[in-house]
Write a protein that holds these residues in place. Sequence first.
Motif, PDB file in Angstrom:
ATOM      1  N   ALA A   1      40.051  32.098  22.719  1.00 54.67           N
ATOM      2  CA  ALA A   1      40.170  33.441  23.309  1.00 54.67           C
ATOM      3  C   ALA A   1      40.943  33.375  24.624  1.00 54.67           C
ATOM      4  O   ALA A   1      41.791  34.231  24.904  1.00 54.67           O
ATOM      5  CB  ALA A   1      38.790  34.054  23.522  1.00 54.67           C
ATOM      6  N   ALA A   2      40.674  32.355  25.431  1.00 54.26           N
ATOM      7  CA  ALA A   2      41.376  32.196  26.707  1.00 54.26           C
ATOM      8  C   ALA A   2      42.864  31.925  26.480  1.00 54.26           C
ATOM      9  O   ALA A   2      43.709  32.463  27.198  1.00 54.26           O
ATOM     10  CB  ALA A   2      40.749  31.051  27.514  1.00 54.26           C
TER      11      ALA A   2
ATOM     12  N   ASP B   1      50.993  29.925  36.759  1.00 53.04           N
ATOM     13  CA  ASP B   1      51.584  31.246  36.528  1.00 53.04           C
ATOM     14  C   ASP B   1      51.165  32.237  37.603  1.00 53.04           C
ATOM     15  O   ASP B   1      51.970  33.060  38.037  1.00 53.04           O
ATOM     16  CB  ASP B   1      51.204  31.785  35.152  1.00 53.04           C
ATOM     17  CG  ASP B   1      52.054  31.191  34.050  1.00 53.04           C
ATOM     18  OD1 ASP B   1      52.849  30.279  34.327  1.00 53.04           O
ATOM     19  OD2 ASP B   1      51.925  31.638  32.899  1.00 53.04           O
ATOM     20  N   ASN B   2      49.921  32.163  38.064  1.00 51.80           N
ATOM     21  CA  ASN B   2      49.463  33.046  39.137  1.00 51.80           C
ATOM     22  C   ASN B   2      50.218  32.766  40.424  1.00 51.80           C
ATOM     23  O   ASN B   2      50.609  33.680  41.132  1.00 51.80           O
ATOM     24  CB  ASN B   2      47.956  32.877  39.384  1.00 51.80           C
ATOM     25  CG  ASN B   2      47.123  33.796  38.540  1.00 51.80           C
ATOM     26  OD1 ASN B   2      47.559  34.873  38.142  1.00 51.80           O
ATOM     27  ND2 ASN B   2      45.909  33.378  38.254  1.00 51.80           N
TER      28      ASN B   2
ATOM     29  N   MET C   1      47.305  38.055  30.323  1.00 49.99           N
ATOM     30  CA  MET C   1      46.054  38.482  30.963  1.00 49.99           C
ATOM     31  C   MET C   1      45.461  37.273  31.689  1.00 49.99           C
ATOM     32  O   MET C   1      44.471  36.686  31.271  1.00 49.99           O
ATOM     33  CB  MET C   1      45.073  38.995  29.915  1.00 49.99           C
ATOM     34  CG  MET C   1      45.541  40.158  29.114  1.00 49.99           C
ATOM     35  SD  MET C   1      44.307  40.534  27.840  1.00 49.99           S
ATOM     36  CE  MET C   1      45.199  41.678  26.845  1.00 49.99           C
ATOM     37  N   LEU C   2      46.100  36.912  32.788  1.00 52.15           N
ATOM     38  CA  LEU C   2      45.760  35.664  33.462  1.00 52.15           C
ATOM     39  C   LEU C   2      44.344  35.649  34.011  1.00 52.15           C
ATOM     40  O   LEU C   2      43.644  34.639  33.905  1.00 52.15           O
ATOM     41  CB  LEU C   2      46.770  35.377  34.564  1.00 52.15           C
ATOM     42  CG  LEU C   2      48.222  35.233  34.106  1.00 52.15           C
ATOM     43  CD1 LEU C   2      49.131  34.971  35.295  1.00 52.15           C
ATOM     44  CD2 LEU C   2      48.375  34.165  33.052  1.00 52.15           C
ATOM     45  N   ARG C   3      43.910  36.740  34.594  1.00 47.72           N
ATOM     46  CA  ARG C   3      42.555  36.776  35.166  1.00 47.72           C
ATOM     47  C   ARG C   3      41.503  36.685  34.062  1.00 47.72           C
ATOM     48  O   ARG C   3      40.510  35.977  34.204  1.00 47.72           O
ATOM     49  CB  ARG C   3      42.374  38.051  35.997  1.00 47.72           C
ATOM     50  CG  ARG C   3      41.031  38.147  36.667  1.00 47.72           C
ATOM     51  CD  ARG C   3      40.833  37.046  37.724  1.00 47.72           C
ATOM     52  NE  ARG C   3      39.542  37.190  38.328  1.00 47.72           N
ATOM     53  CZ  ARG C   3      38.600  36.244  38.325  1.00 47.72           C
ATOM     54  NH1 ARG C   3      38.829  35.075  37.794  1.00 47.72           N
ATOM     55  NH2 ARG C   3      37.432  36.467  38.866  1.00 47.72           N
ATOM     56  N   GLU C   4      41.725  37.364  32.953  1.00 46.90           N
ATOM     57  CA  GLU C   4      40.784  37.299  31.833  1.00 46.90           C
ATOM     58  C   GLU C   4      40.773  35.888  31.238  1.00 46.90           C
ATOM     59  O   GLU C   4      39.712  35.371  30.889  1.00 46.90           O
ATOM     60  CB  GLU C   4      41.143  38.330  30.761  1.00 46.90           C
ATOM     61  CG  GLU C   4      40.174  38.375  29.609  1.00 46.90           C
ATOM     62  CD  GLU C   4      38.753  38.761  29.981  1.00 46.90           C
ATOM     63  OE1 GLU C   4      37.827  38.414  29.225  1.00 46.90           O
ATOM     64  OE2 GLU C   4      38.544  39.411  31.027  1.00 46.90           O
ATOM     65  N   ALA C   5      41.933  35.279  31.125  1.00 46.90           N
ATOM     66  CA  ALA C   5      42.012  33.905  30.620  1.00 46.90           C
ATOM     67  C   ALA C   5      41.228  32.959  31.532  1.00 46.90           C
ATOM     68  O   ALA C   5      40.483  32.100  31.052  1.00 46.90           O
ATOM     69  CB  ALA C   5      43.466  33.466  30.513  1.00 46.90           C
TER      70      ALA C   5
ATOM     71  N   VAL D   1      37.974  30.652  30.454  1.00 47.86           N
ATOM     72  CA  VAL D   1      37.971  29.193  30.653  1.00 47.86           C
ATOM     73  C   VAL D   1      36.747  28.798  31.473  1.00 47.86           C
ATOM     74  O   VAL D   1      36.032  27.847  31.129  1.00 47.86           O
ATOM     75  CB  VAL D   1      39.268  28.707  31.335  1.00 47.86           C
ATOM     76  CG1 VAL D   1      39.134  27.263  31.798  1.00 47.86           C
ATOM     77  CG2 VAL D   1      40.452  28.850  30.400  1.00 47.86           C
ATOM     78  N   ALA D   2      36.494  29.527  32.539  1.00 51.02           N
ATOM     79  CA  ALA D   2      35.339  29.224  33.393  1.00 51.02           C
ATOM     80  C   ALA D   2      34.036  29.352  32.605  1.00 51.02           C
ATOM     81  O   ALA D   2      33.129  28.522  32.747  1.00 51.02           O
ATOM     82  CB  ALA D   2      35.320  30.149  34.602  1.00 51.02           C
ATOM     83  N   HIS D   3      33.970  30.369  31.763  1.00 44.00           N
ATOM     84  CA  HIS D   3      32.775  30.576  30.938  1.00 44.00           C
ATOM     85  C   HIS D   3      32.583  29.389  29.992  1.00 44.00           C
ATOM     86  O   HIS D   3      31.460  28.887  29.837  1.00 44.00           O
ATOM     87  CB  HIS D   3      32.904  31.889  30.153  1.00 44.00           C
ATOM     88  CG  HIS D   3      31.624  32.359  29.575  1.00 44.00           C
ATOM     89  ND1 HIS D   3      30.705  33.081  30.306  1.00 44.00           N
ATOM     90  CD2 HIS D   3      31.098  32.208  28.337  1.00 44.00           C
ATOM     91  CE1 HIS D   3      29.674  33.357  29.541  1.00 44.00           C
ATOM     92  NE2 HIS D   3      29.888  32.838  28.334  1.00 44.00           N
TER      93      HIS D   3
END
Length: 158
Positions: A65-66, A108-109, A74-78, A82-84
């Motif tokens: 999903a990430a 990328d950020n 969707m970098l923040r969602e990715a 990943v953190a999850h």
Amino acid sequence: MTDLMTLHNSAMDLALLGDEALQTGQEDEAGKFYEKAFEAERKAAFMAEEMGNPEPGLSILFRSAASLAYQCGMLREAERLVAHALSGNPTKETAVELRDLLQLIYNDNAFAEEENAAEISYKLSIPKAENSLFTTIVKRMGWTASALRSYVSKAAAF
């Protein structure tokens, strides 16, 4: 369990359609497929978590999903996904892949932040004679000169 497998298989089918569209030069169509694939895979990952699915499958679903979120920009969602996944108990190999993906997201950020900073009209200018001294000091602090200039430009904009 069949709903979970159906969601995951649907996500993978949509991602393949996105790949095919991308190969034929249909970027907009590919983006739509990837977004639908991301939504399905994200839903599958959280459904698996609610069902108490064990590792390594759970982390692999979140990694997938990430990756799709990253592919959609969707970098923040990715990053969240990943953190999850890393907060669970992924295998060593999956954890390495998650950290690699996280590094891509951070790169990328940083690039996006530099582009945004370049749009700010105020720029920090340093005379060329002082530039090498400035760069040396900044490197000793562990930063890059462009990153420091970016932060100073943002602060000056406020």
